[in-house]
Structures are given as structure tokens and as C-alpha cells.
Design a protein around this motif. Structure first.
Motif, PDB file in Angstrom:
ATOM      1  N   UNK A 111       0.838  -1.205   0.000  1.00  0.00           N
ATOM      2  CA  UNK A 111       0.000   0.000   0.000  1.00  0.00           C
ATOM      3  C   UNK A 111       0.872   1.254   0.000  1.00  0.00           C
ATOM      4  N   UNK A 112       1.931   1.247   0.778  1.00  0.00           N
ATOM      5  CA  UNK A 112       2.833   2.398   0.824  1.00  0.00           C
ATOM      6  C   UNK A 112       3.558   2.588  -0.506  1.00  0.00           C
ATOM      7  N   UNK A 113       3.992   1.489  -1.115  1.00  0.00           N
ATOM      8  CA  UNK A 113       4.627   1.589  -2.430  1.00  0.00           C
ATOM      9  C   UNK A 113       3.678   2.209  -3.451  1.00  0.00           C
ATOM     10  N   UNK A 114       2.426   1.733  -3.440  1.00  0.00           N
ATOM     11  CA  UNK A 114       1.454   2.217  -4.406  1.00  0.00           C
ATOM     12  C   UNK A 114       1.109   3.683  -4.163  1.00  0.00           C
ATOM     13  N   UNK A 115       0.994   4.074  -2.889  1.00  0.00           N
ATOM     14  CA  UNK A 115       0.725   5.465  -2.550  1.00  0.00           C
ATOM     15  C   UNK A 115       1.850   6.361  -3.057  1.00  0.00           C
ATOM     16  N   UNK A 116       3.083   5.938  -2.834  1.00  0.00           N
ATOM     17  CA  UNK A 116       4.246   6.697  -3.304  1.00  0.00           C
ATOM     18  C   UNK A 116       4.208   6.856  -4.823  1.00  0.00           C
ATOM     19  N   UNK A 117       3.975   5.763  -5.530  1.00  0.00           N
ATOM     20  CA  UNK A 117       3.947   5.818  -6.991  1.00  0.00           C
ATOM     21  C   UNK A 117       2.820   6.711  -7.496  1.00  0.00           C
ATOM     22  N   UNK A 118       1.664   6.606  -6.888  1.00  0.00           N
ATOM     23  CA  UNK A 118       0.499   7.373  -7.352  1.00  0.00           C
ATOM     24  C   UNK A 118       0.695   8.873  -7.138  1.00  0.00           C
ATOM     25  N   UNK A 119       1.117   9.256  -5.946  1.00  0.00           N
ATOM     26  CA  UNK A 119       1.292  10.678  -5.665  1.00  0.00           C
ATOM     27  C   UNK A 119       2.480  11.267  -6.413  1.00  0.00           C
ATOM     28  N   UNK A 120       3.408  10.439  -6.811  1.00  0.00           N
ATOM     29  CA  UNK A 120       4.565  10.917  -7.556  1.00  0.00           C
ATOM     30  C   UNK A 120       4.315  10.942  -9.054  1.00  0.00           C
ATOM     31  N   UNK A 121       3.622   9.940  -9.584  1.00  0.00           N
ATOM     32  CA  UNK A 121       3.483   9.805 -11.025  1.00  0.00           C
ATOM     33  C   UNK A 121       2.187  10.407 -11.557  1.00  0.00           C
ATOM     34  N   UNK A 128       9.582  14.142  -7.990  1.00  0.00           N
ATOM     35  CA  UNK A 128       9.851  13.111  -8.996  1.00  0.00           C
ATOM     36  C   UNK A 128      11.159  12.387  -8.747  1.00  0.00           C
ATOM     37  N   UNK A 129      12.102  13.046  -8.062  1.00  0.00           N
ATOM     38  CA  UNK A 129      13.409  12.433  -7.828  1.00  0.00           C
ATOM     39  C   UNK A 129      13.528  11.811  -6.440  1.00  0.00           C
ATOM     40  N   UNK A 130      12.404  11.619  -5.754  1.00  0.00           N
ATOM     41  CA  UNK A 130      12.445  11.018  -4.414  1.00  0.00           C
ATOM     42  C   UNK A 130      12.084   9.540  -4.494  1.00  0.00           C
ATOM     43  N   UNK A 131      13.053   8.639  -4.384  1.00  0.00           N
ATOM     44  CA  UNK A 131      12.741   7.202  -4.422  1.00  0.00           C
ATOM     45  C   UNK A 131      11.973   6.777  -3.179  1.00  0.00           C
ATOM     46  N   UNK A 132      11.443   5.558  -3.247  1.00  0.00           N
ATOM     47  CA  UNK A 132      10.573   5.058  -2.183  1.00  0.00           C
ATOM     48  C   UNK A 132      11.262   5.088  -0.823  1.00  0.00           C
ATOM     49  N   UNK A 133      12.502   4.631  -0.758  1.00  0.00           N
ATOM     50  CA  UNK A 133      13.205   4.599   0.526  1.00  0.00           C
ATOM     51  C   UNK A 133      13.365   5.976   1.139  1.00  0.00           C
ATOM     52  N   UNK A 134      13.656   6.975   0.304  1.00  0.00           N
ATOM     53  CA  UNK A 134      13.788   8.342   0.801  1.00  0.00           C
ATOM     54  C   UNK A 134      12.434   8.887   1.254  1.00  0.00           C
ATOM     55  N   UNK A 135      11.377   8.506   0.549  1.00  0.00           N
ATOM     56  CA  UNK A 135      10.034   8.917   0.944  1.00  0.00           C
ATOM     57  C   UNK A 135       9.708   8.380   2.340  1.00  0.00           C
ATOM     58  N   UNK A 136       9.979   7.106   2.565  1.00  0.00           N
ATOM     59  CA  UNK A 136       9.706   6.507   3.873  1.00  0.00           C
ATOM     60  C   UNK A 136      10.547   7.180   4.958  1.00  0.00           C
ATOM     61  N   UNK A 137      11.803   7.458   4.652  1.00  0.00           N
ATOM     62  CA  UNK A 137      12.671   8.114   5.637  1.00  0.00           C
ATOM     63  C   UNK A 137      12.146   9.509   5.972  1.00  0.00           C
ATOM     64  N   UNK A 138      11.664  10.231   4.961  1.00  0.00           N
ATOM     65  CA  UNK A 138      11.144  11.578   5.191  1.00  0.00           C
ATOM     66  C   UNK A 138       9.865  11.542   6.025  1.00  0.00           C
ATOM     67  N   UNK A 261       9.971  -1.579 -11.692  1.00  0.00           N
ATOM     68  CA  UNK A 261      11.157  -0.831 -11.290  1.00  0.00           C
ATOM     69  C   UNK A 261      11.901  -1.586 -10.199  1.00  0.00           C
ATOM     70  N   UNK A 262      13.166  -1.211 -10.022  1.00  0.00           N
ATOM     71  CA  UNK A 262      13.919  -1.770  -8.911  1.00  0.00           C
ATOM     72  C   UNK A 262      13.241  -1.362  -7.612  1.00  0.00           C
ATOM     73  N   UNK A 263      13.114  -2.306  -6.702  1.00  0.00           N
ATOM     74  CA  UNK A 263      12.501  -2.041  -5.419  1.00  0.00           C
ATOM     75  C   UNK A 263      13.569  -1.998  -4.342  1.00  0.00           C
ATOM     76  N   UNK A 264      13.342  -1.154  -3.385  1.00  0.00           N
ATOM     77  CA  UNK A 264      14.260  -1.014  -2.264  1.00  0.00           C
ATOM     78  C   UNK A 264      13.962  -2.144  -1.281  1.00  0.00           C
ATOM     79  N   UNK A 265      14.594  -3.288  -1.516  1.00  0.00           N
ATOM     80  CA  UNK A 265      14.279  -4.489  -0.762  1.00  0.00           C
ATOM     81  C   UNK A 265      14.596  -4.320   0.720  1.00  0.00           C
ATOM     82  N   UNK A 266      15.702  -3.665   1.034  1.00  0.00           N
ATOM     83  CA  UNK A 266      16.053  -3.493   2.447  1.00  0.00           C
ATOM     84  C   UNK A 266      15.029  -2.627   3.161  1.00  0.00           C
ATOM     85  N   UNK A 267      14.582  -1.573   2.499  1.00  0.00           N
ATOM     86  CA  UNK A 267      13.553  -0.721   3.086  1.00  0.00           C
ATOM     87  C   UNK A 267      12.257  -1.508   3.285  1.00  0.00           C
TER      88      UNK A 267
END
Length: 333
Positions: A111-121, A128-138, A261-267
Motif C-alpha cells: 500500500x505504501x509503495x502504491x501510494x508513493x507511486x500514485x502521488x509521484x506519477x 519526482x526524484x524522491x525514491x521510495x526509501x527516501x520517501x519513507x525516511x522523510x 522498477x527496482x525495489x528497495x528491498x532493504x527498506x
């Protein structure tokens, strides 16, 4: 006329498709706009001074359903952010007729991945330059306002579903809450809809040959300039019958489905561990079987991870995991 069924959550869990599928039933009628936002909290980016319960009362809400056939067995709307709204929590359970509420839950990391993609794309709330891991950190650090979009700003707290379900259970009663899993909608749309129809007192047989169209998919814009113009204009377009036609034309011209896309597996692994206690709470307190949520990230895999592809009934659900954002005029469809 007021709704007797309301889809109250959660964002990016196919609530747009679910609303369409229910409203298509001959014994059901939906609000003209899927999301009315009538009970969202003041101060949120979805709040409208022209349409809200505080300024316009129940008469204004009834007007949103004036077009519905009064003989319909089901009158519904779907505003997925209601599950987080104090106003909705205080007002909706007290509505005349005591409506029932549908909550669609999705495995929180997805759900978080999809929310990030939707609000970004689809929009530009997330850079546009904030990857998923950085979004979660923010979000975790609490230092990013995402241009006033509180759904992005509070994404982690919002995904702790058990907290929100407890509040709604206390306010409305467990008997008025119907919990649906997004994964079940993907895997067997027909069975889920037939079960819901039976619960609502409408003919489940309608879904025997239903085609299950997909609504509100996440996309990638081909032209950033056209997308920027689209974002500026669409909030001002009237939400009548012409709107879906304009949206369809725009998406045919300027959008494509997102590539894997590549996913931030560690995140994602960190998030899966973080939400594991919440999953236990949901199973223990609400009687849910969340086996499908237990391993959201493939073990021992790094780098690119393919998105989960639905294996469904004949329903056309290939894009279902992109549907159902909670959004307001600024975040729309």
C-alpha cells in the motif's frame, strides 16, 4: 436520501474499482462522484468550503445523492480517507438509517509503495526524484510536508490499520463494519463481490458474468509538460458525465503503465518487520486471515523485484493493484 453503505478506506486498495463494481449493480446507486469528501476534516487538502457537513449540514449531503433511484436497495459513496477523519468518525455512525461501512485493507508495504507511486506519477505531491526509501525516511522523520498532502505526510501512521479499525468499531459497532482484503479482490473478484452482494441484500448473480472494469490506475506520463497542464486543469473541470471521457482521452494520448522498477528491498524488509505486530493485532482482534501478508518481500532477493501479478477469475484485474487512491479535488482520479 442518504447512503446506507459507505466505503471509508483505505487509499490505494482498489476502492475506486470496488465503488464502480457495486454501483454497476442494478439494485445499487452511487454518488455522482465516487469521493464526496463531505466529512473530511477542515485543514486537510481535501476539504472544500463549498461542500462539507459543518457548513452545509445533512441537507447538503443528501443533495449529492439526489440523482439516485430511491428504489435502490444500496446507496453508496466511497471516500477512502474517511477512515482517518475525526469528522467522519464523529458524524457518519450517527447518520439516519445507521449506514454500514466497508474498509478495504491492503498489505501495508504494498500500500505504501502504491501510494508513493500514485502521488509521484499521477500527481506531483511527492518529488519526482524522491525514491521510495527516501520517501519513507522523510515520513518517518516528520520533516516533509509534501506540499500539504497529509495522506503522504502521515502515510506510515495511516498504514497502522488496527488503530483506525478500533476507533471505527468503537464508534459504529463491529456489526456495521465489513472488512475486505485487497488481495482477495485481486485473486478472486467474482467471489468477493458475490459475498458482498449477499451481505448487502442484492442479487449476487449479477456478478456471474460481470467483467470487472478497472478504475483509477497509476500511470507514467509520456510528456511532463502535458501532465503539468493536466494537474492544473483537472481540479477545475466539472465532475459530470463528460469528465470520464476527457480523462480517458488524456490517458490514451499521454500515459502508459508503469514499468517494473527496482525495489528497495532493504527498506521493504524493514517495513515488513515494523508492521508485523500490527498484522498480529488485526488477526487477533478482527478475526482476519492475513497469511498473504506474511512475506511481502521475497526472501533472499536483492535488486529488482517484479510486482505481484494478480491471478484472478475472468475479471480483467491486471491493473487492480494501482486502483483506489484517496484523493480530493487536488488529488482527484
Amino acid at each position: 436520501m442518504l447512503p446506507n453503505w459507505i466505503i471509508i478506506g483505505v487509499p490505494k486498495a482498489s476502492t475506486s474499482s470496488l465503488f464502480r463494481w457495486l454501483a454497476d449493480h442494478p439494485r445499487a446507486a452511487g454518488s455522482e462522484n465516487k469521493e464526496t469528501y463531505y466529512f473530511v476534516d477542515p485543514g486537510t487538502h481535501m476539504f472544500s468550503s463549498d461542500s462539507n457537513v459543518r457548513n452545509h449540514g445533512l441537507a447538503g449531503y443528501e443533495a449529492l445523492f439526489a440523482h439516485c433511484d430511491p428504489s435502490s436497495a444500496v446507496i453508496l459513496e466511497a471516500t477512502p480517507s474517511y477512515i482517518y477523519s475525526d469528522t467522519a468518525l464523529q458524524e457518519l455512525p450517527k447518520l439516519p438509517g445507521k449506514p454500514s461501512f466497508i474498509v478495504v485493507l491492503r498489505e501495508p508495504v504494498a500500500q505504501l509503495r502504491s501510494l508513493h507511486a500514485y502521488f509521484q506519477q499521477n500527481w506531483s505531491w511527492i518529488p519526482a526524484d524522491m525514491p521510495f526509501g527516501d520517501f519513507i525516511a522523510a515520513v518517518d522523520a516528520g520533516h516533509a510536508a509534501f506540499r500539504g498532502n497529509e495522506l503522504a505526510e502521515n502515510a506510515l501512521a495511516n498504514a497502522w490499520y488496527s488503530d483506525h479499525l478500533r476507533r471505527w468499531t468503537a464508534a459504529a459497532g463491529a456489526e456495521r463494519l465489513e472488512i475486505v482484503l485487497f488481495e482477495d479482490l485481486v485473486d478472486d473478484s467474482r467471489r468477493v463481490m458475490q459475498r458482498l452482494a449477499g451481505r448487502m441484500g442484492i442479487d449476487p448473480g449479477f456478478y456471474d458474468s460481470y467483467e470487472f472494469p478497472i478504475e483509477n490506475s497509476t500511470y507514467v506520463a509520456r510528456s511532463a509538460l502535458l501532465q503539468s497542464l493536466n494537474i492544473r486543469l483537472r481540479a477545475h473541470l466539472p465532475r459530470g458525465r463528460i469528465y470520464p471521457l476527457l480523462r480517458k482521452a488524456y490517458r490514451a494520448i499521454n500515459t502508459r503503465r508503469p514499468a517494473s522498477a527496482d525495489r528497495d528491498v532493504e527498506c521493504e524488509r524493514m517495513l515488513a518487520a515494523r508492521f508485523a505486530p500490527m498484522i498480529d493485532e488485526l488477526e487477533r482482534e478482527f478475526g482476519l486471515d492475513l497469511t498473504k501478508w506474511r512475506h511481502p518481500v521475497p526472501r533472499g532477493q536483492a535488486g529488482a523485484v517484479a510486482e505481484r501479478q494478480p491471478v484472478a477469475a475472468p475479471a480483467a484485474v491486471a491493473g487492480l493493484d494501482q486502483a483506489g487512491a484517496a484523493a480530493a479535488q487536488p488529488v482527484g482520479r
